[in-house]
Design a protein around this motif. Structure first.
Motif, PDB file in Angstrom:
ATOM      1  N   MET A  21       0.845  -1.190   0.000  1.00  0.00           N
ATOM      2  CA  MET A  21       0.000   0.000   0.000  1.00  0.00           C
ATOM      3  C   MET A  21       0.885   1.246   0.000  1.00  0.00           C
ATOM      4  O   MET A  21       1.553   1.546   0.991  1.00  0.00           O
ATOM      5  CB  MET A  21      -0.887  -0.036   1.252  1.00  0.00           C
ATOM      6  CG  MET A  21      -1.997   0.966   1.210  1.00  0.00           C
ATOM      7  SD  MET A  21      -2.871   1.001   2.772  1.00  0.00           S
ATOM      8  CE  MET A  21      -1.895   2.149   3.685  1.00  0.00           C
TER       9      MET A  21
ATOM     10  N   PRO B 162      -2.191  -5.430   6.063  1.00  0.00           N
ATOM     11  CA  PRO B 162      -2.694  -6.478   5.169  1.00  0.00           C
ATOM     12  C   PRO B 162      -3.411  -5.848   3.970  1.00  0.00           C
ATOM     13  O   PRO B 162      -3.629  -4.638   3.933  1.00  0.00           O
ATOM     14  CB  PRO B 162      -3.693  -7.226   6.068  1.00  0.00           C
ATOM     15  CG  PRO B 162      -4.160  -6.193   7.042  1.00  0.00           C
ATOM     16  CD  PRO B 162      -2.992  -5.269   7.272  1.00  0.00           C
ATOM     17  N   GLU B 163      -3.772  -6.676   2.991  1.00  0.00           N
ATOM     18  CA  GLU B 163      -4.616  -6.211   1.888  1.00  0.00           C
ATOM     19  C   GLU B 163      -6.020  -5.961   2.433  1.00  0.00           C
ATOM     20  O   GLU B 163      -6.517  -6.774   3.229  1.00  0.00           O
ATOM     21  CB  GLU B 163      -4.713  -7.301   0.807  1.00  0.00           C
ATOM     22  CG  GLU B 163      -3.417  -7.563   0.069  1.00  0.00           C
ATOM     23  CD  GLU B 163      -3.001  -6.398  -0.807  1.00  0.00           C
ATOM     24  OE1 GLU B 163      -3.888  -5.816  -1.461  1.00  0.00           O
ATOM     25  OE2 GLU B 163      -1.799  -6.062  -0.812  1.00  0.00           O
ATOM     26  N   GLY B 164      -6.651  -4.887   2.021  1.00  0.00           N
ATOM     27  CA  GLY B 164      -8.016  -4.642   2.487  1.00  0.00           C
ATOM     28  C   GLY B 164      -8.479  -3.268   2.061  1.00  0.00           C
ATOM     29  O   GLY B 164      -7.857  -2.610   1.221  1.00  0.00           O
ATOM     30  N   GLN B 165      -9.556  -2.830   2.666  1.00  0.00           N
ATOM     31  CA  GLN B 165     -10.142  -1.528   2.354  1.00  0.00           C
ATOM     32  C   GLN B 165      -9.341  -0.421   3.063  1.00  0.00           C
ATOM     33  O   GLN B 165      -9.209  -0.446   4.295  1.00  0.00           O
ATOM     34  CB  GLN B 165     -11.593  -1.514   2.844  1.00  0.00           C
ATOM     35  CG  GLN B 165     -12.264  -0.184   2.751  1.00  0.00           C
ATOM     36  CD  GLN B 165     -12.472   0.256   1.305  1.00  0.00           C
ATOM     37  OE1 GLN B 165     -12.940  -0.517   0.472  1.00  0.00           O
ATOM     38  NE2 GLN B 165     -12.107   1.498   1.007  1.00  0.00           N
TER      39      GLN B 165
ATOM     40  N   VAL C 161     -10.208  -5.205   7.230  1.00  0.00           N
ATOM     41  CA  VAL C 161     -10.376  -6.541   6.649  1.00  0.00           C
ATOM     42  C   VAL C 161     -11.607  -7.182   7.270  1.00  0.00           C
ATOM     43  O   VAL C 161     -11.751  -7.203   8.502  1.00  0.00           O
ATOM     44  CB  VAL C 161      -9.131  -7.421   6.921  1.00  0.00           C
ATOM     45  CG1 VAL C 161      -9.344  -8.836   6.392  1.00  0.00           C
ATOM     46  CG2 VAL C 161      -7.893  -6.803   6.298  1.00  0.00           C
TER      47      VAL C 161
ATOM     48  N   VAL D 111      -6.324   0.040   7.418  1.00  0.00           N
ATOM     49  CA  VAL D 111      -6.819  -0.966   6.479  1.00  0.00           C
ATOM     50  C   VAL D 111      -7.836  -1.832   7.200  1.00  0.00           C
ATOM     51  O   VAL D 111      -7.559  -2.345   8.296  1.00  0.00           O
ATOM     52  CB  VAL D 111      -5.656  -1.834   5.945  1.00  0.00           C
ATOM     53  CG1 VAL D 111      -6.185  -2.910   5.002  1.00  0.00           C
ATOM     54  CG2 VAL D 111      -4.641  -0.960   5.234  1.00  0.00           C
TER      55      VAL D 111
END
Ligand SMILES: CC(C)(COP(=O)(O)OP(=O)(O)OC[C@H]1O[C@@H](n2cnc3c(N)ncnc32)[C@H](O)[C@@H]1OP(=O)(O)O)[C@@H](O)C(=O)NCCC(=O)NCCS
Length: 310
Positions: free
Chosen positions: A1, A29-32, A49, A47
């Motif tokens: 990110m 982490p990957e997420g919104q 999740v 972020v």
């Protein structure tokens, strides 16, 4: 990110100043991605999740069915940044989510960040769990326990281990995030069978041949890049997953004697320390663990249902 690199570095510096046992802040982490502006022009990010734990998930025993977990990236901004980010999260939830009753918002944050604690409390989150750590202290051989016999549990002990684990689950459900789901016994039985069959680090404390205490443990490695390295200093750690003493035997020294032996055995296996989750509202374990040499490192803040976030 891309937004987060400078925030991660500043956050690492803040963590190091707060608590020498905290590892550097991990990449999110990957997420919104959420962002918020502070009055002085700085920006913070986070972020989110989403997780769903169905009926067959072991995690459903300590988690709401549906969770939104926020990883804050506050840089060096502390309480102001946490408060701005939590407000942004509240607005985001209004726009995109319709949380049901069995839901939670979750934030894991350094226990010693008192400024952030103020913001988390003000937004309706409560400290339901804490990750506590104890450095290994290798010492001379222990005298045998005074009032119990401690032995490793075997697969044939499954029913006994399950009974003790359920006693812990039932008590913890009164004082923390644990939920006694209708299928709790079968979920626990399956998990414990696997632990025992694979030679897991499980000990029983017995009085007159009757098991009154259980310690279920494991070994884990905090290696660069692993999830654990964002929580614990690098090295091999012992993990105490469950400690349970039957109600009638509590407060008579069983837990203390059992853990003295477990710490000794884990130390012999070369761990740098041991860690566990406990529930700050648990009046027994919150006192017990601190007296066994543990101290909080991370606090897991929750609000249930998720819609109650302020
Ligand atoms: C938390 C728990 C595991 C602690 O085990 P325990 O056997 O009750 O704890 P101990 O008896 O060893 O120690 C508790 C107290 O009894 C005291 N004690 C020790 N030996 C004693 C003895 N011979 N007679 C009377 N009291 C004694 C201890 O000193 C301690 O009190 P203190 O801290 O004020 O000194 C147990 O209470 C339990 O199972 N609770 C419910 C489930 C739970 O909370 N599990 C932990 C989840 S993280």
């Amino acid at each position: 990110m891309a937004v987060g690199r400078d925030l991660v570095q500043a956050q690492s510096a803040r963590f190091a100043a707060l608590d020498p046992l905290l590892p550097p802040a991990a990449d999110p982490p990957e997420g919104q991605v959420l962002t918020a502006a502070l009055p002085d022009g700085r920006r913070v990010a986070g972020v989110v999740v989403r997780q769903h734990y169905g009926r067959t998930a072991l995690a459903s025993l300590w988690s709401a069915e549906e969770t939104w977990e926020l990883t804050p990236l506050l840089g060096g901004s502390g309480g102001t940044g946490m408060s701005a980010l939590l407000s942004a999260w509240r607005q985001w939830l209004d726009r995109v989510a319709d949380p049901g009753g069995d839901s939670a918002c979750v934030v894991t944050w350094p226990s010693r960040d008192a400024e952030a604690t103020r913001a988390l409390l003000d937004h309706g989150l409560v400290p339901l769990s804490a990750v506590a750590v104890r450095r290994a202290v290798p010492g001379p051989d222990l005298p045998p326990p005074a009032t119990v016999t401690v032995r490793r549990a075997a697969p044939a002990d499954l029913d006994t281990v399950l009974r003790l684990a359920m006693a812990e689950l039932e008590y913890s459900a009164l004082v923390g995030p644990t939920v006694v789901r209708p299928n709790a016994v079968s979920l626990k039985r399956a998990a414990l069978r696997e632990r025992l069959v694979s030679g897991g680090l499980v000990w029983l404390a017995e009085q007159d041949g009757i098991a009154v205490g259980l310690a279920e443990c494991a070994l884990t490695s905090s290696e660069p890049g692993s999830w654990t390295s964002g929580r614990l200093p690098l090295g091999r750690w012992g993990y105490v997953n469950c400690l349970s003493v039957l109600p009638a035997a509590r407060g008579t020294g069983v837990g203390q004697q059992l853990m003295a032996l477990v710490h000794h055995e884990l130390s012999r296996l070369g761990v740098v320390g041991t860690y566990l989750y406990y529930n700050p509202p648990n009046p027994l374990s919150s006192v017990f663990w601190l007296r066994q040499g543990y101290r909080p490192l991370w606090t897991v803040w929750e609000v249930r249902p998720a819609g109650a976030l302020r």
